[in-house]
Design a protein around this motif. Structure first.
Motif, mmCIF file in Angstrom:
data_model
loop_
_atom_site.group_PDB
_atom_site.id
_atom_site.type_symbol
_atom_site.label_atom_id
_atom_site.label_comp_id
_atom_site.label_asym_id
_atom_site.label_seq_id
_atom_site.Cartn_x
_atom_site.Cartn_y
_atom_site.Cartn_z
ATOM 1 N N ILE A 24 -8.375 -1.148 -7.303
ATOM 2 C CA ILE A 24 -8.296 -0.157 -6.485
ATOM 3 C C ILE A 24 -8.684 1.143 -7.647
ATOM 4 N N TRP A 54 0.851 -1.244 0.076
ATOM 5 C CA TRP A 54 0.068 -0.087 -0.038
ATOM 6 C C TRP A 54 0.671 1.108 -0.077
ATOM 7 N N GLU A 73 -0.591 -6.279 -11.819
ATOM 8 C CA GLU A 73 -0.796 -6.016 -10.640
ATOM 9 C C GLU A 73 -2.490 -5.520 -10.443
ATOM 10 N N THR A 74 -3.030 -7.021 -9.796
ATOM 11 C CA THR A 74 -4.316 -6.937 -9.913
ATOM 12 C C THR A 74 -4.998 -6.186 -8.948
ATOM 13 N N ASP A 75 -4.252 -6.041 -7.693
ATOM 14 C CA ASP A 75 -4.728 -5.216 -6.615
ATOM 15 C C ASP A 75 -5.072 -3.662 -7.017
#
Length: 235
Positions: free
Chosen positions: A192, A3, A186-188
């Protein structure tokens, strides 16, 4: 990607998206509002009825609306470079965004202004009001709720267009989703980005709806004595 690594990327992308959408919205209003009013004034039964002007203006608006944004963006690369000195980045993306938004908003303005009661226009004219007075004192104020609704629709469309522009070097959330979400898997970060776009669209729609309802209530309370004062002020 953690994050702490994603946060600066997301913050910068959000700012770029807001920058693109904000400036293109300004240009859409500056160009689309007078263009839409001109379509009404020069159309059938308009105060400045002029068939050739109306047809030419309508044709320009139709051509601008009919071009898919992706094709328009590519076609305007030389023009964007001429205007801002570059064909990539948020500033360059504002050019095709504004060009696509102006005819889009112009048609919404035309629809909103045509809904104004002809009786109010005739009353202002009977009191000696000029065409500019009719536009400034009657057409635009009476059509304001619909104009705000149309602007809300335009802003939401621009948010989608800005994501598309970002995918080809325009910056913003679209560029972030392509560069990290698609190319680096970068799936996350991709998820987002999608959530941020949904939140942004929802916030714009909610704000627009609140403003429209407030203006509509004020308009209903403006009947009777208030309307008479408005008509006297339009002299």
């Amino acid at each position: 990607m953690t994050w702490s690594e994603m946060q600066p990327l997301l913050s910068a992308a959000c700012l770029d998206t807001l920058y693109m959408v904000g400036w293109s919205t300004v240009y859409a209003v500056l160009g689309g509002l007078p263009l839409g009013v001109l379509l009404v004034l020069t159309g059938e039964g308009g105060l400045l009825r002029n068939g050739p002007v109306n047809k030419v203006t309508g044709a320009v608006v139709n051509v601008g609306r009919s071009l898919p944004f992706f094709i328009l963006m590519i076609a305007l690369i030389p023009f964007s470079t001429l205007v801002v000195g570059t064909s990539i980045g948020p500033t360059a993306a504002v050019v095709p965004l504004a060009v696509s938004a102006v005819p889009f908003f112009a048609r919404l303005v035309e629809t909103a202004v045509r809904e104004v009661d002809d009786g109010l226009v005739e009353a202002v004219q009977a009191m000696g009001g000029s065409t500019w007075t009719v536009v400034r004192k009657t057409l635009l104020p009476q059509a304001l709720p619909s104009l705000v609704a149309g602007l809300t629709t335009t802003v939401i469309a621009l948010i989608g267009y800005s994501a598309m522009a970002g995918a080809v070097g325009g910056g913003g959330l679209g560029n972030l989703a392509k560069t990290y979400g698609y190319q680096r898997f970068e799936t996350d970060l991709m998820l987002i980005t999608v959530v941020l776009l949904i939140v942004l669209v929802s916030a714009v729609q909610l704000a627009g709806d609140l403003v429209v309802r407030a203006l509509a209530r004020r308009g209903r309370s403006g009947t009777g004595p208030v309307r008479k004062r408005r008509l006297r002020a339009a002299r």
